[in-house]
Motif scaffolding. Structure first.
Motif, PDB file in Angstrom:
ATOM      1  N   GLU A  66       0.812  -1.220   0.000  1.00 19.55           N
ATOM      2  CA  GLU A  66       0.000   0.000   0.000  1.00 19.55           C
ATOM      3  C   GLU A  66       0.845   1.269   0.000  1.00 19.55           C
ATOM      4  O   GLU A  66       0.553   2.223  -0.715  1.00 19.55           O
ATOM      5  N   TYR A  67       1.912   1.284   0.806  1.00 14.31           N
ATOM      6  CA  TYR A  67       2.758   2.475   0.915  1.00 14.31           C
ATOM      7  C   TYR A  67       4.175   2.135   0.459  1.00 14.31           C
ATOM      8  O   TYR A  67       4.971   1.566   1.207  1.00 14.31           O
ATOM      9  N   GLY A  68       4.507   2.500  -0.755  1.00 18.10           N
ATOM     10  CA  GLY A  68       5.794   2.119  -1.319  1.00 18.10           C
ATOM     11  C   GLY A  68       6.982   2.828  -0.714  1.00 18.10           C
ATOM     12  O   GLY A  68       8.116   2.370  -0.847  1.00 18.10           O
ATOM     13  N   THR A  69       6.770   3.944  -0.035  1.00 22.73           N
ATOM     14  CA  THR A  69       7.889   4.701   0.538  1.00 22.73           C
ATOM     15  C   THR A  69       8.268   4.217   1.931  1.00 22.73           C
ATOM     16  O   THR A  69       9.172   4.797   2.549  1.00 22.73           O
ATOM     17  N   GLN A  70       7.612   3.194   2.444  1.00 20.65           N
ATOM     18  CA  GLN A  70       8.018   2.614   3.725  1.00 20.65           C
ATOM     19  C   GLN A  70       8.282   1.127   3.542  1.00 20.65           C
ATOM     20  O   GLN A  70       7.778   0.503   2.611  1.00 20.65           O
ATOM     21  N   PHE A  71       9.115   0.561   4.431  1.00 24.44           N
ATOM     22  CA  PHE A  71       9.466  -0.849   4.232  1.00 24.44           C
ATOM     23  C   PHE A  71       8.443  -1.778   4.880  1.00 24.44           C
ATOM     24  O   PHE A  71       7.782  -1.432   5.864  1.00 24.44           O
ATOM     25  N   TYR A  72       8.330  -2.940   4.278  1.00 20.95           N
ATOM     26  CA  TYR A  72       7.471  -4.015   4.779  1.00 20.95           C
ATOM     27  C   TYR A  72       8.336  -5.249   5.005  1.00 20.95           C
ATOM     28  O   TYR A  72       9.303  -5.492   4.288  1.00 20.95           O
ATOM     29  N   GLN A  73       7.961  -6.043   5.986  1.00 16.37           N
ATOM     30  CA  GLN A  73       8.627  -7.317   6.257  1.00 16.37           C
ATOM     31  C   GLN A  73       7.643  -8.439   5.957  1.00 16.37           C
ATOM     32  O   GLN A  73       6.472  -8.372   6.358  1.00 16.37           O
ATOM     33  N   TYR A  74       8.136  -9.464   5.257  1.00 12.76           N
ATOM     34  CA  TYR A  74       7.197 -10.470   4.753  1.00 12.76           C
ATOM     35  C   TYR A  74       7.933 -11.768   4.420  1.00 12.76           C
ATOM     36  O   TYR A  74       9.169 -11.822   4.343  1.00 12.76           O
ATOM     37  N   LEU A  75       7.136 -12.790   4.199  1.00 14.82           N
ATOM     38  CA  LEU A  75       7.632 -14.114   3.812  1.00 14.82           C
ATOM     39  C   LEU A  75       6.809 -14.585   2.626  1.00 14.82           C
ATOM     40  O   LEU A  75       5.574 -14.516   2.654  1.00 14.82           O
ATOM     41  N   ILE A  76       7.480 -15.055   1.575  1.00 14.12           N
ATOM     42  CA  ILE A  76       6.785 -15.650   0.429  1.00 14.12           C
ATOM     43  C   ILE A  76       7.140 -17.135   0.376  1.00 14.12           C
ATOM     44  O   ILE A  76       8.315 -17.505   0.374  1.00 14.12           O
ATOM     45  N   GLU A  77       6.094 -17.966   0.344  1.00 13.59           N
ATOM     46  CA  GLU A  77       6.269 -19.413   0.278  1.00 13.59           C
ATOM     47  C   GLU A  77       5.529 -19.971  -0.932  1.00 13.59           C
ATOM     48  O   GLU A  77       4.548 -19.377  -1.402  1.00 13.59           O
TER      49      GLU A  77
END
Length: 473
Positions: A386-397
């Motif tokens: 949603e907000y490209g100027t802030q970082f996100y933490q995630y896991l892709i499986e």
């Protein structure tokens, strides 16, 4: 009942304009063109690359880092960082290329305009006057012109003009205009373009020239509601006097294109395109979550601008796409741990529409799972949070059977911001699951505009915040 009213309004609009209007939440719509909340766009083409400079929105006050969106085809955009301004008040940016070969960057804070210079459209920039926040145009530099929304125009002879203003609706007020000196640090001439010439001038001036006519376009009404719109006046001189001609862009019939305004114009060959912001729909929130759109701009034989018909379709690509692989996620079956309400359904993450998004109900670890139907080769995954100027933490499986899962990308310690977030690998799988695990700001969950899955290596939009490319994986 609301859906019935929307359908009737859309049919009426199609009948009135001669073409069928896509609904705002249709798959593959071209507007908005950027996945995120941005406003006050200036669009430029330098070389073979399109640049979109804009105010970062969605924070309630226009706060955001220095950034620019770039694209080779006008469809696939990458968010890129810039070194300057180092303020988080970066409103209505504009960049122009001068005859001296340098690029000049204008932006405003309330109520002043700054100017930077660089050898490239992306910087590194430095304030032309020395100190980082040295002011080029202070407030009321031109009497009765409140300083905001600076926008340049380069005439045929190379002369550079700057226009600015906001709240020009008061008696005796209007838009400030000035001809810049050759060193770009001062003005050789200034003038107030009064609201008696530019009727209802509120803000966001933009000047262009076509067939000897100077077009002075601007926004009127309230930037917070449906009255925001674009009007224009014409003259035979860049600083006027101008003659009012009328309104050319406003809220559409069904209200799904709401409060369009603060625009710029891109000329491509003999075609003209207006890039503008509109309020996020159907979730508009007093004008603080704006999105960027583009529609074709046409002229009548007498030189007048025809009223624009704002669309959800947009204009499509303006050049060959660098993306060669099919988006396997488009229209795929999808399920999620939760969704906020019917306006933020999971299927909105796989519809390739920058105006719709999946938003989970909670702020904790939430997931979304895509079913490709059969096992497919997967080498690239793009995630537009949603907000490209802030970082996100995630896991892709990924999984072949939906039961046994393997890690495709582990970004649970990520500190990299950007859009799209790009992850590379090589696996054959039917299911892809994205799990949001945290982020830069509390209170912002793992909402996703688009999740795109490719069977090939798609490196045209790498994570440029750190200069990483597909080779790094």
């Amino acid at each position: 009942m609301n859906k019935i009213k929307l359908a009737i309004a859309s049919l009426l609009l199609g009948a009135a304009t001669g073409f069928a209007q896509k609904p705002f939440n249709a798959s593959g719509t071209g507007n908005p063109i950027i996945p995120g909340y941005f406003a006050d766009p200036t669009v430029k083409k330098f070389g073979d690359t399109y640049y979109m400079y804009a105010t970062t929105d969605g924070s309630g006050a226009g706060f955001g880092p220095a950034q620019v969106w770039t694209s080779k085809d006008f469809v696939n955009w990458t968010l890129m960082p810039m070194n300057w301004p180092d303020s988080h008040w970066i409103w209505a940016p504009d960049v122009m290329k001068h005859t001296d070969g340098n690029y000049y960057y204008f932006y405003c804070q309330p109520c002043m305009i700054h100017c930077g210079v660089s050898e490239t459209p992306r910087g590194p920039w430095k304030n032309i006057l020395g100190e980082s926040e040295a002011v080029l145009v202070p407030d009321r530099f031109v009497t009765n012109a409140i300083t905001l929304d600076g926008q340049t125009f380069v005439d045929d002879d190379g002369s550079v003009y700057l226009y600015w203003g906001t709240w020009g609706i008061y008696k005796g007020f209007g838009c400030g205009a000035g001809k810049l000196a050759s060193d770009m640090k001062s003005f050789t001439e200034t003038r107030l373009i009064p609201n008696t010439e530019a009727t209802d001038f509120f803000e966001a001036p933009f000047v262009m020239k076509r067939k000897g006519i100077y077009y002075f376009m601007y926004s009127s009404g309230s930037c917070h509601d449906h009255t925001y719109r674009v009007q224009y006046a014409t003259s035979d001189k860049p600083m006027g006097p101008y003659t009012y001609r009328g309104c050319i862009l406003e809220t559409n019939i069904d209200g799904t294109i709401h409060g369009p305004g603060h625009h710029s114009v891109l000329k491509e060959g003999n075609a003209y395109y207006m890039v503008y912001h509109r309020h996020d729909n159907p979730h508009s929130n007093r004008g603080f979550h704006r999105q960027l759109c583009v529609d074709r701009m046409e002229f009548a034989e007498d030189g007048s601008i025809k009223p624009l018909i704002p669309t959800h379709d947009g204009i499509g690509a303006l050049a060959l796409s660098l993306v060669k692989s099919k988006n396997l996620a488009l229209g795929a079956k999808v399920r999620a741990s939760s969704f906020y309400d019917a306006g933020f359904r999971p299927e909105y993450a796989v519809d390739d529409n920058n105006g719709t998004l999946w938003r989970p109900r909670g702020m904790g670890q939430e997931w979304i799972e895509v079913d490709l139907g059969v096992a497919r080769q997967i080498q690239t995954i793009w995630t537009q949070f949603e907000y490209g100027t802030q970082f996100y933490q995630y896991l892709i499986e990924t999984s072949a059977d939906g039961k046994h899962w393997s890690v495709f990308a582990d970004k649970r310690n990520n500190r990299l911001a950007g859009s799209p977030m790009v992850d590379f690998g090589k696996v054959k799988a039917r299911y892809v699951r994205l799990t949001f695990t945290g982020g830069q700001k509390n209170g912002f969950g793992g909402a996703v505009w688009n999740l795109k899955i490719f069977d090939g290596v798609e490196a045209s939009a790498p994570q440029q915040w750190l200069g990483l490319t597909a080779a790094d994986w």
